[in-house]
Design a protein around this motif. Structure first.
Motif, PDB file in Angstrom:
ATOM      1  N   ARG A 228      -9.834  10.585  -0.292  1.00  0.00           N
ATOM      2  CA  ARG A 228      -8.411  10.499  -0.578  1.00  0.00           C
ATOM      3  C   ARG A 228      -8.097   9.077  -1.040  1.00  0.00           C
ATOM      4  NH1 ARG A 228      -5.483  11.075   5.291  1.00  0.00           N
ATOM      5  NH2 ARG A 228      -6.645   9.474   6.428  1.00  0.00           N
ATOM      6  N   GLN A 229      -7.030   8.943  -1.820  1.00  0.00           N
ATOM      7  CA  GLN A 229      -6.699   7.682  -2.477  1.00  0.00           C
ATOM      8  C   GLN A 229      -5.293   7.238  -2.124  1.00  0.00           C
ATOM      9  OE1 GLN A 229      -7.560   9.359  -6.439  1.00  0.00           O
ATOM     10  NE2 GLN A 229      -8.873   7.555  -6.757  1.00  0.00           N
ATOM     11  N   ARG A 230      -5.037   5.968  -2.344  1.00  0.00           N
ATOM     12  CA  ARG A 230      -3.680   5.436  -2.231  1.00  0.00           C
ATOM     13  C   ARG A 230      -3.537   4.264  -3.207  1.00  0.00           C
ATOM     14  NH1 ARG A 230      -3.538   2.074   3.520  1.00  0.00           N
ATOM     15  NH2 ARG A 230      -5.284   0.641   3.046  1.00  0.00           N
TER      16      ARG A 230
ATOM     17  N   THR B 128       0.857  -1.204   0.000  1.00  0.00           N
ATOM     18  CA  THR B 128       0.000   0.000   0.000  1.00  0.00           C
ATOM     19  C   THR B 128       0.881   1.238   0.000  1.00  0.00           C
ATOM     20  OG1 THR B 128      -0.090  -0.022   2.419  1.00  0.00           O
ATOM     21  CG2 THR B 128      -1.852  -1.141   1.245  1.00  0.00           C
ATOM     22  N   GLY B 129       0.417   2.275  -0.739  1.00  0.00           N
ATOM     23  CA  GLY B 129       1.144   3.541  -0.781  1.00  0.00           C
ATOM     24  C   GLY B 129       0.607   4.518   0.274  1.00  0.00           C
ATOM     25  N   GLU B 130       1.134   5.762   0.223  1.00  0.00           N
ATOM     26  CA  GLU B 130       0.678   6.804   1.144  1.00  0.00           C
ATOM     27  C   GLU B 130      -0.660   7.339   0.677  1.00  0.00           C
ATOM     28  OE1 GLU B 130       2.136   7.843   3.956  1.00  0.00           O
ATOM     29  OE2 GLU B 130       3.579   6.210   3.669  1.00  0.00           O
ATOM     30  N   TRP B 131      -1.512   7.767   1.694  1.00  0.00           N
ATOM     31  CA  TRP B 131      -2.797   8.393   1.326  1.00  0.00           C
ATOM     32  C   TRP B 131      -2.533   9.749   0.683  1.00  0.00           C
ATOM     33  CZ3 TRP B 131      -7.078   5.763   1.114  1.00  0.00           C
ATOM     34  CH2 TRP B 131      -7.288   4.657   1.961  1.00  0.00           C
ATOM     35  N   SER B 132      -3.326  10.045  -0.338  1.00  0.00           N
ATOM     36  CA  SER B 132      -3.218  11.379  -0.953  1.00  0.00           C
ATOM     37  C   SER B 132      -3.929  12.393  -0.068  1.00  0.00           C
ATOM     38  CB  SER B 132      -3.878  11.352  -2.343  1.00  0.00           C
ATOM     39  OG  SER B 132      -5.278  11.162  -2.204  1.00  0.00           O
TER      40      SER B 132
ATOM     41  N   ASN C 124      -8.465   1.197  -1.207  1.00  0.00           N
ATOM     42  CA  ASN C 124      -7.617   2.169  -1.903  1.00  0.00           C
ATOM     43  C   ASN C 124      -8.261   3.559  -1.947  1.00  0.00           C
ATOM     44  OD1 ASN C 124      -9.663   1.534  -3.619  1.00  0.00           O
ATOM     45  ND2 ASN C 124      -8.400   1.499  -5.464  1.00  0.00           N
TER      46      ASN C 124
END
Length: 1354
Positions: free
Chosen positions: A1052-1054, A1037-1041, A1085
């Motif tokens: 918000r997305q990731r 998983t990436g960082e939350w936008s 996500n």
């Protein structure tokens, strides 16, 4: 002027009084009548309807029989027909198309004639069909005699019945007794009779034969021990029974008609008395007693009530109790139906609304809308498949809204394109390119990643049609007849069907138009040395050989092979010394200039034209002058001309063969005996008498003597009276009836007589006796009978004259001297020539049949004696036979031949001929066994005998056998080997994976060669397994936008992805994988976010620009502009001065260059020639053929690149004799049981098709560029036949639009039309190709849009 039909006349009188007649109504094209070339009305002029359809009386004659009988007594002056001729219908052997003509046969004869060109309307087309003739054509009708009816007889013979009025009787018979055996009695009213007698041995002749007799006991088939071998038909009343004939392994009797009288089936058993094997079935009417019917609840399952999660029920059927036969429901209409049996069905699927696709958001920036494509789907739980179905199946569920809100990312850009470049190729499929920039709505250039959600289209195919190509004609013959020369062919540049200038084709690929050719070597004259002079003094001539020769080995060929004009002379004059003239010779006084200087020259004889018998041979004779040149024949007339042809004789082609002598031509006295002499060849086959030597013909007649004739010795002509005395005749009783064994007297006593005994002599008169006794009334012996009435006890008997010895004349003596023998025929016979054995005549009185002759001594008591002929000196070909001939003394001793030289010596040898000699025959040499180096070639060698069959190897001379193989030498083989490269890195780091390497075949110089040069079995592997450990997967998983809004509710997305862990390295690396590989549930996500309520504010929102208002020149385009608040409500708070523009001008200059129709080409460019032009069609460039450019309205056509081989339409012309079958699994066969008589048949091919630019349809009925090869023209995309009613289509069509720039739309469909019509259509995925098979009985298929075929531009 428009012409139209007048009113219909009333229907006329019926053509028949019963059995189904026809009434006719007519209308005329008279509103007004067409004149001066006006077109006739379109439509039918006559219409028909059935009438008097009740069946005729069984006593009434057949309708076609009546029409033929009208001509009874009319012989039409046909040679051989009697004045009382009787005519009967002719059915068999008449063509299908002629069934409605009146063909009648002479009764008792096979001759038949056409007496009328059509039968009366309503006449059945034939005895085996319900169809009837109308206006000379066979039209469909039912068993109810109604036109166009489909009524048929059921198995009970009931028209339109349901098979319930009869039952089937079946059985077998296999017992054997000599003679006729009754199998079964078939009652009146029986139908569908089928009897089969299977042969005991599998051969037709098994000594068991079927027979039929009628109700009176008279045989109607195979009676009185007489059997019909061949097929025949038996009429029983109006029914026809077919019999296969006894010459079949399965002997068969069958009839579909209803018989009106009882017949008895029998089997005749004779010969070896094998058991018969008779199997029979027939249907009989059910007795009139009440029948019981009931509803059977277990009928067939009906279709499921729903596509999914439905219910199906069994349909109750009406059933007859007696035999459980399913009958019409009407028979149970008064019986209540039972409750239906039901069960769930289609439970493995469910119906649901499915969102297939969402459109782009209407706003690139801010709030907008998008449409959803929703359809009803059938979801299969077992297979996990979704199948689109009609929306009505989901009507019970609420359908989701097809429109939803969406927000465009204002920072997301779109692609802006430059103009297209020129196409990289002018034909043959090229590409054109353009540049793309990612810009936002404010035309600011962005990074390309901002436009990654949109498709970037910078390369496009163009000029997608074939280039001009070189075409060549056939090579001419070699321009020389011998030696080296050249041959030529035409070469040209072609595009479609047009020839272009050569500069339009690639000059480097131009095929050669001139080629060297090598004929056989040229022949030349060869001369030999001059011979000697023909005279020893004075003027003569000398000759030399002049031959036409060819080749290194100087083979002599015919003089015609050399140039006659350059032939060297073969004679020349020569003079050695003048001869001294004779003083009195007139020639001495004549001047030399006055002498003839010409003479006849001649060549050698040719071989005889015949190999046996008489033939001719020829030689060359010409008049030559003193130079040896050919002179006119008149210059040699002072000399006798040698003959140029003469007869020649080889050995006779045949030899005489004498048959047996006949008996003497008389029974007494002197007569003649004859025999037949025939001419045969060496194979004992009869040939013409001219093939034998007439000088060697044996005698065909000789004298013969029988016993002297005695005219008064026997009175053969007088009739012999049966009784010796006229009084002893048979007495009659007073009642008039003869009493053959007793003579009555009044006293009660009477004479009793026995039978006559045998004759005492077998010939020339004898006597016979019988017993005569006197008895009383009780049969006891008495002695007072009347002696005067006593019957005679003895009478004479005559058995004909006795045979006597008869003899012929003596034959020739076996020797001319020295006691030879001669023979004659001596037989025992009656005067009428009837022969008996020698024991029937007096054997001691038999005249001699052999005696000595020429007993005088031979001169010097010696004669030639010949031994037997030897066998032929050869077993094949021509040879000789030999024999020994000796001179023998009277005592049989060998003496000197001088003692016999006064006698003609017999031949010592004669010619003979065996069969054809076997000889070796060799086939052509095969290919070399290797492709390089040294190998062998083989050929077939076999011994070919004189007969057509092959001979044994040993029969040919093994020493002269041609070799069956020989060495062949090809260029030396290069040494090749396999070379393998390095293994590539493995494609994966875990799990199942493979790695590859390159393996090539190289020569000794390490140059890559074709892999065929290397040995395939030694090729190293190119692929192998990597042998990796199993893979591990993990969610990344990436960082939350940041929140998508600065106030209010947002999201918000990731980035969430499934990655593979590469454990083979020092640290983890991640690679994107399919989400199904990762364990557990996927992390979210997207996440909602809320940044507090937003102050109410508004801003201008814009939509995308629409398309330009015009496609050519300067136009305008529009977009939507709205003032919206934060929560997408319409507002008036926006500043009017800042409102973005809603319209602006647009330019489409590049689309104005091409015309849009052929009419534009003519008007804008002034072109008047038909040809190919580029047009702008639906915004795209299309190559179109313009036709009729000289007219005001030229038409557009599309040239079909693959031509008429792939673009054709066919209506198949053959029709099956039995249209209920589909033989050979639907494939075509030339030897089918069918006839070619379908009048609508045709076959058309197409090179171009008409395109309607307004409707974008191909006009299928335009046949300007079509070619009809057979029958009638057939429109494009159409097929049909009249072949079969059993779903067996044979008509075909093919469409191939490849390379035209067009494709069929998805809506293009075909309709089946006609009776039993069926079609099989297959379309390619891209819509450029369609093939179809269509037909019926009769049927066809056409495009569903009528005469148009919907297309679109690629």
């Amino acid at each position: 002027m428009q012409h139209s039909w007048g009113t219909w006349s009333p229907f006329g009188t019926c053509s028949r009084t019963c059995g189904g007649g026809i009434k006719t109504a007519i209308r005329e094209c008279n509103r007004p009548e067409p004149k001066n070339g006006g077109k006739y009305c379109v439509g039918r002029r006559m219409k028909f309807k059935s009438c008097n359809t009740d069946p005729c009386s069984k006593l009434k004659k057949d309708f076609r029989d009546e029409q033929c009988a009208d001509f009874d007594g009319k012989h039409f002056n046909i040679n051989g027909l009697p004045t009382n001729v009787r005519w009967v219908p002719k059915y068999s052997g008449i063509l299908m198309k002629d069934r409605c003509k009146l063909f009648c046969r002479v009764a008792g004869n096979t001759a038949y004639y056409q007496l009328r060109d059509r039968v009366i309307d309503g006449t059945p087309c034939g005895p085996d069909t319900n169809d009837i003739c109308v206006q000379g054509l066979c039209r469909q009708a039912g068993c109810d005699h109604v036109l166009n009816s489909k009524a048929r007889r059921d198995k009970c013979g009931v028209c339109g019945g349901d098979n319930s009025s009869c039952k089937t009787v079946a059985g077998t018979f296999n017992t054997v007794h000599y003679g006729y055996n009754v199998v079964v009695r078939i009652p009146a009213g029986a139908t569908n009779i089928d009897v089969r007698q299977h042969s005991y041995s599998g051969k037709p002749e098994d000594d068991n034969y079927l027979a039929l007799s009628n109700s009176q006991g008279d045989f109607i088939l195979n009676g009185d021990f007489v059997v019909s071998m061949f097929k025949r038909e038996i009429k029983v009343g109006n029914a026809v029974i077919e019999y296969s004939g006894s010459d079949n392994t399965i002997e068969r009797i069958n009839s579909t008609d209803r018989i009106e009288q009882e017949i008895t089936l029998q089997v005749l058993s004779v010969g070896n008395l094998y058991n018969p094997d008779v199997r029979y079935t027939f249907n009989i009417p059910i007795e009139d007693k009440p029948q019981q019917f009931y509803w059977n609840a277990y009928g067939p399952w009906q279709p499921c009530s729903k596509l999914c999660q439905g219910e199906r029920k069994r349909k109750p059927v009406c059933t007859r109790e007696s035999d459980q036969l399913t009958v019409s429901d009407q028979r149970c209409d008064r019986i209540p139906q039972p409750d239906p049996i039901a069960e769930p069905c289609s439970t493995e699927c469910e119906l649901r609304w499915h969102i297939a696709r969402k459109s782009e958001c209407t706003a690139q920036c801010g709030l907008g809308y998008r449409t959803l494509e929703i359809y009803c789907s059938k979801y299969s739980r077992l297979e996990g498949k979704i199948e689109k179905v009609d929306d009505r199946f989901c009507s019970s569920q609420p359908k989701p809204n097809t429109r939803e809100k969406c927000t465009g990312d204002c920072n997301v850009g779109g692609w802006r394109y430059s103009a297209w470049t020129e196409c990289s190729k002018s034909c043959g499929g090229g590409t054109r390119r353009r540049r793309a920039m990612c810009v936002n709505t404010y035309n600011d250039v962005l990074d390309d990643s901002k436009c990654s959600q949109q498709e970037k289209l910078t390369v496009q195919r163009c000029s997608d049609f074939l280039c001009p190509q070189w075409k060549t004609g056939d090579w001419s013959e070699c321009l020389v007849t011998c030696g080296k020369g050249h041959k030529h062919r035409q070469t040209w540049c072609q595009f479609g069907e047009d020839r272009l200038n050569d500069r339009f084709c690639d000059p480097e690929t131009k095929p050669e138009s001139v080629q060297m050719c090598q004929q056989q070597e040229c022949a030349s004259w060869q001369v030999g040395p001059w011979g000697q002079c023909t005279m020893t003094c004075g003027q003569g001539y000398q000759m030399r050989a002049v031959k036409c020769v060819v080749g290194t080995y100087v083979s002599v060929v015919d003089d015609n092979e050399c140039n006659a004009a350059t032939r060297p002379t073969d004679t020349q004059d020569c003079e050695i010394a003048a001869c001294p003239p004779h003083p009195n010779s007139p020639e001495a006084k004549r001047s030399i200039s006055g002498t003839h200087r010409t003479q006849w020259r001649f060549g050698s004889w040719t071989p005889c034209s015949a190999t046996c018998g008489k033939g001719t041979r020829m030689r060359y004779v010409s008049c030559r002058d003193d130079q040896g040149s050919v002179a006119d024949e008149s210059a040699c007339f002072h000399l006798p001309k040698p003959s140029a042809t003469e007869m020649c004789t080889v050995t006779p082609c045949g030899q005489w063969k004498a048959l047996e002598w006949s008996s003497c031509s008389v029974t007494c006295g002197q007569g003649k005996a004859t025999r037949q002499v025939i001419c045969i060849n060496y194979s004992d086959q009869l040939v013409d008498r001219s093939e034998c030597d007439p000088d060697d013909l044996p005698a065909t007649e000789q004298d013969c003597s029988m016993s002297p004739c005695h005219p008064n010795s026997h009175d053969y002509g007088r009739p012999i009276h049966p009784f010796l005395y006229p009084d002893h005749r048979l007495k009659l009783h007073p009642g008039g009836s003869p009493n053959r064994n007793r003579a009555h007297i009044p006293g009660g006593n009477q004479w009793r007589i026995g039978p006559w005994g045998a004759c005492s002599s077998t010939c020339a008169g004898g006597f016979q006796r019988r017993v005569v006794v006197c008895q009383d009334e009780n049969g006891y012996t008495a002695n007072n009978c009347d002696e005067k009435s006593k019957p005679m006890e003895q009478r004479s008997c005559e058995s004909g004259p006795c045979p006597q010895w008869a003899y012929g004349n003596w034959g020739e003596c076996t020797k001319p001297c020295g006691a030879g023998t001669r023979t004659r025929l001596v037989v025992c016979q009656r005067p009428n020539g009837e022969r008996f054995t020698d024991l029937s005549c007096e054997i001691l009185d038999k005249p001699p049949d052999r005696e000595q002759c020429n007993v005088q001594d031979c001169p010097r008591d010696a004669a030639w004696s010949a031994g037997p002929w030897s066998s032929c000196s050869v077993s094949c070909g021509r040879g000789q036979k030999h024999r020994n001939v000796y001179c023998l003394s009277k005592e049989g001793r060998h003496v000197e031949e001088d003692y016999c030289k006064h006698l003609a010596k017999p031949n010592l040898q004669k010619k003979c001929r065996g069969g054809r000699c076997p000889k070796w025959k060799a086939g052509d040499w095969g290919q070399c066994s290797v492709s390089c180096g040294r190998g062998v070639q083989r050929r077939a060698v076999h011994c070919h005998g004189g007969t057509p069959k092959a001979a044994e190897e040993a029969e040919c001379d093994l020493g002269s056998r041609p070799p069956p193989q020989r060495d062949c030498h090809l260029p030396a083989c290069p040494t090749h080997r396999w070379a393998a490269g390095e293994w590539q890195a493995c494609m994966k780091t875990c799990g199942e994976a493979s790695r590859y390497r390159k393996v090539v075949c190289v020569d000794e110089n390490k140059r890559v060669q074709n892999s065929g040069y290397c040995e395939a079995s030694k090729r190293p592997p190119e692929i192998e397994s990597c042998g990796l450990p199993p893979c591990e997967y993990v969610w990344i998983t990436g960082e939350w936008s940041e929140c998508s809004v600065t106030c209010g509710k947002g999201y918000r997305q990731r980035l969430v992805s499934c990655s593979e862990i590469y454990t083979g390295k020092d640290h983890y690396e991640y690679g994107y994988q399919n989400t199904v590989n990762c364990p557990g549930t996927q992390p979210p996500n997207i996440q909602p976010c809320y940044l507090g309520e937003c102050p109410v504010s508004a801003s201008w929102r814009v939509g995308n620009w629409g398309s330009c208002s015009i496609t050519c020149g300067v136009g305008v385009m529009h977009r939507s502009v709205q003032c919206l608040t934060n929560d997408d409500q319409v507002s008036s708070l926006c500043h009017a001065d800042l409102k973005p523009e809603e319209r602006r001008t647009c330019h489409n200059v590049h689309d104005c260059e091409l015309p849009r129709s052929c009419k534009d080409v003519k008007n804008l460019k002034g072109v008047t020639e038909d040809g190919e032009y580029f047009l702008q069609v639906k915004g795209k460039t299309l190559k179109v053929y313009c036709s009729g450019m000289q007219t005001d309205s030229p038409n557009e056509y599309v040239t079909l690149v693959n031509g008429d081989a792939e673009n054709f339409s066919e209506v198949y012309g053959y029709r099956l004799h039995n249209p209920t079958e589909c033989p050979y699994n639907g494939s075509r066969r030339e030897d089918c049981q069918c006839r070619k008589d379908y009048t609508a048949a045709g076959f058309s091919t197409f090179s171009k098709v008409r395109l309607d630019l307004n409707t974008m349809q191909i006009i299928t009925t335009d046949l300007q560029f079509a070619r009809t090869h057979d029958g009638r023209p057939v429109p494009y995309a159409t097929a049909g036949d009249c072949y079969s009613a059993a779903k067996c289509p044979q008509g075909r069509f093919s469409i191939d639009l490849y390379g035209t720039g067009l494709t069929l739309t998805g809506t293009a469909k075909w309709l089946s039309q006609g009776n039993y019509a069926v079609s099989e259509i297959q379309k390619s995925p891209d819509g450029t190709k369609v093939v179809g098979k269509c037909g019926g009985y009769c049927g066809k298929c056409t495009p569903s849009s009528g005469t148009g075929l919907d297309v679109q531009v690629l």
